[in-house]
Motif scaffolding. Structure first.
Motif, PDB file in Angstrom:
ATOM      1  N   UNK A  46      67.473  -5.908  62.929  1.00  0.00           N
ATOM      2  CA  UNK A  46      66.076  -6.117  62.513  1.00  0.00           C
ATOM      3  C   UNK A  46      65.656  -5.080  61.483  1.00  0.00           C
ATOM      4  N   UNK A  47      66.175  -3.870  61.587  1.00  0.00           N
ATOM      5  CA  UNK A  47      65.826  -2.843  60.607  1.00  0.00           C
ATOM      6  C   UNK A  47      66.373  -3.145  59.225  1.00  0.00           C
ATOM      7  N   UNK A  48      67.599  -3.693  59.199  1.00  0.00           N
ATOM      8  CA  UNK A  48      68.189  -4.014  57.887  1.00  0.00           C
ATOM      9  C   UNK A  48      67.371  -5.091  57.184  1.00  0.00           C
ATOM     10  N   UNK A  49      67.050  -6.145  57.905  1.00  0.00           N
ATOM     11  CA  UNK A  49      66.318  -7.243  57.271  1.00  0.00           C
ATOM     12  C   UNK A  49      64.827  -6.936  57.128  1.00  0.00           C
ATOM     13  N   UNK A  50      64.440  -5.807  57.633  1.00  0.00           N
ATOM     14  CA  UNK A  50      63.051  -5.412  57.411  1.00  0.00           C
ATOM     15  C   UNK A  50      62.855  -4.634  56.120  1.00  0.00           C
ATOM     16  N   UNK A  51      63.969  -4.327  55.392  1.00  0.00           N
ATOM     17  CA  UNK A  51      63.837  -3.554  54.146  1.00  0.00           C
ATOM     18  C   UNK A  51      63.322  -4.415  52.995  1.00  0.00           C
ATOM     19  N   UNK A  52      63.596  -5.766  52.993  1.00  0.00           N
ATOM     20  CA  UNK A  52      63.008  -6.707  52.032  1.00  0.00           C
ATOM     21  C   UNK A  52      63.279  -6.314  50.568  1.00  0.00           C
ATOM     22  N   UNK A  53      64.555  -6.142  50.189  1.00  0.00           N
ATOM     23  CA  UNK A  53      64.896  -5.901  48.786  1.00  0.00           C
ATOM     24  C   UNK A  53      64.663  -7.180  47.968  1.00  0.00           C
ATOM     25  N   UNK A  99      68.855  -8.559  41.813  1.00  0.00           N
ATOM     26  CA  UNK A  99      70.298  -8.509  41.987  1.00  0.00           C
ATOM     27  C   UNK A  99      70.694  -9.500  43.066  1.00  0.00           C
ATOM     28  N   UNK A 100      71.830 -10.167  42.893  1.00  0.00           N
ATOM     29  CA  UNK A 100      72.275 -11.105  43.933  1.00  0.00           C
ATOM     30  C   UNK A 100      72.759 -10.403  45.198  1.00  0.00           C
ATOM     31  N   UNK A 101      72.950  -9.046  45.095  1.00  0.00           N
ATOM     32  CA  UNK A 101      73.394  -8.314  46.274  1.00  0.00           C
ATOM     33  C   UNK A 101      72.234  -7.811  47.141  1.00  0.00           C
ATOM     34  N   UNK A 102      71.001  -8.003  46.668  1.00  0.00           N
ATOM     35  CA  UNK A 102      69.836  -7.529  47.424  1.00  0.00           C
ATOM     36  C   UNK A 102      69.420  -8.564  48.473  1.00  0.00           C
ATOM     37  N   UNK A 103      70.174  -8.620  49.549  1.00  0.00           N
ATOM     38  CA  UNK A 103      69.868  -9.433  50.734  1.00  0.00           C
ATOM     39  C   UNK A 103      69.550 -10.874  50.369  1.00  0.00           C
ATOM     40  N   UNK A 104      70.578 -11.593  49.904  1.00  0.00           N
ATOM     41  CA  UNK A 104      70.336 -13.009  49.558  1.00  0.00           C
ATOM     42  C   UNK A 104      69.983 -13.867  50.760  1.00  0.00           C
ATOM     43  N   UNK A 105      70.277 -13.363  51.997  1.00  0.00           N
ATOM     44  CA  UNK A 105      69.970 -14.158  53.187  1.00  0.00           C
ATOM     45  C   UNK A 105      68.479 -14.426  53.350  1.00  0.00           C
ATOM     46  N   UNK A 106      67.655 -13.641  52.654  1.00  0.00           N
ATOM     47  CA  UNK A 106      66.206 -13.851  52.775  1.00  0.00           C
ATOM     48  C   UNK A 106      65.767 -15.192  52.209  1.00  0.00           C
ATOM     49  N   UNK A 107      66.584 -15.734  51.351  1.00  0.00           N
ATOM     50  CA  UNK A 107      66.217 -17.015  50.742  1.00  0.00           C
ATOM     51  C   UNK A 107      66.952 -18.182  51.385  1.00  0.00           C
ATOM     52  N   UNK A 108      67.735 -17.946  52.423  1.00  0.00           N
ATOM     53  CA  UNK A 108      68.415 -19.054  53.080  1.00  0.00           C
ATOM     54  C   UNK A 108      67.427 -19.902  53.882  1.00  0.00           C
TER      55      UNK A 108
END
Length: 382
Positions: free
Chosen positions: A324-331, A336-345
């Motif tokens: 939860x902490x990782x996905x709470x950073x909201x890059x 960049x395509x490496x900035x947590x692309x899972x947020x758009x899944x």
């Protein structure tokens, strides 16, 4: 932990049977009598008996006992209560008690002992009587002055004693007591005093069994107080029976002229009972000390169970908190395509929850396989 337990034990109230001991002021004249202000007034019972006759009466003054002291029958004068110095001094005059003897029998902080005079034998003991309900006992000093044809007993209080069985045996002429002398009467009273410890110890045995079960199932602060209370009361019993045993042994060893050879045999049996009482007291004291160790272990185990449960819960939530902490950073994924692309899944959130749940159940399964979850569900609140 030990300091905390000692501080907690101090809240245990002083047992009701423990009396504040008083002593002579330094320099006091030997033979001085100290009268407790709360002591009840004396009551004097006289029992005179022979194989064919029996007399019982409550006398008002010690002088009324004088005509019975010169008879061939056995005279038992029982003084119950130490609240009147004049009557006690008159008792001493009637029975020709030395001042130091009268001091010993009136000042109730004396240690159980025996002393042999020319025509009298003094025996001081501590008598215990169980309370009507619950655990506990009444304790008082009782003094026996044995003469050739009489026995004088002096008790602290008239309410509690263990001599009723002896009185009934004399009145009903049961056994051989009516055919024996004053020395056998003294033995009978000593035997009653020693046997009076057994019902008291029986209750303490039951109390220790209940405390043991409580210590194992669910120990509390009240359990600790009960253990300390029992230990203190057993210590009082030990202080009473230890010198009493030695005093009875002195009677057997010294062989006073006032005690016949036949009564010496009975005194040996009384001594055996005293040794048995002493063994029981020591055994119960060791059990009480062992219960203290069991209590400490139970409290420690309970704390370990609590800490184990908290550790299991923390171990489960640590990886979940990490995710939860990782996905709470909201890059920003647009930079960049490496900035947590899972947020758009489209299924990103359900997949994240599923992964977190899978991790939690996997950890629970591993903890269960290793046996780390055992007894955690048995923890109860105080």
């Amino acid at each position: 932990m030990i300091r905390k337990l000692r501080r907690l034990a101090k809240v245990v109230a002083k047992p009701s049977y423990v009396k504040d001991e008083f002593y002579h002021y330094p320099g006091t004249i030997p033979g001085t009598i100290i009268i407790d202000a709360d002591a009840p007034p004396p009551e004097i019972d006289l029992i005179d008996y022979s194989p064919t006759n029996f007399i019982y009466q409550r006398v008002a003054t010690p002088e009324e006992c004088v005509p019975y002291l010169d008879r061939d029958s056995v005279t038992w004068v029982d003084v119950q209560g130490l609240g009147n110095q004049d009557i006690l001094e008159r008792v001493g005059q009637v029975f020709e008690l030395p001042p130091l003897v009268l001091e010993d029998v009136v000042n109730v902080s004396e240690r159980p002992k025996t002393e042999d005079f020319e025509d009298q034998l003094l025996f001081i003991a501590r008598m215990v009587v169980p309370k009507e309900t619950g655990c506990g006992f009444y304790s008082e000093q009782v003094s026996l002055i044995l003469g050739k044809h009489y026995l004088l007993t002096i008790q602290e209080e008239p309410e509690h004693d263990c001599f009723e069985g002896v009185r009934m045996r004399i009145e009903k002429a049961k056994g051989i007591i009516r055919r024996q002398g004053a020395d056998y009467l003294a033995y009978a009273l000593l035997d009653a005093i020693v046997d009076g410890f057994f019902p008291v110890l029986e209750r303490y045995g039951e109390e220790l069994e209940e405390i043991e079960e409580e210590v194992i199932v669910q120990p509390t602060r009240q359990t600790l107080q009960k253990i300390y209370q029992v230990r203190r009361e057993l210590l009082q019993l030990r202080r009473a029976i230890w010198p009493l045993r030695d005093a009875i042994n002195a009677l057997i060893r010294d062989r006073s002229e006032l005690i016949s050879k036949d009564v010496q045999i009975y005194l040996r049996d009384c001594y055996d009972h005293a040794v048995q009482v002493m063994d029981m007291v020591e055994t119960y004291r060791e059990l009480a000390s062992g219960l203290m160790d069991v209590y400490l272990s139970a409290v420690s185990n309970k704390m370990n169970e609590v800490m184990k449960l908290l550790t299991v819960v923390s171990s489960i939530f640590i990886p979940l908190t990490f995710i939860a902490g990782i996905y709470g950073m909201n890059f920003n994924t647009e930079k960049s395509p490496y900035n947590m692309p899972e947020l758009n899944w489209y299924w990103g959130y359900p997949i994240c929850l599923g992964v977190m749940g899978a991790i939690a159940f996997t950890l629970l399964f591993l903890f269960w396989k290793r046996g780390w979850l055992e007894n955690s569900s048995m923890i109860k609140r105080d």
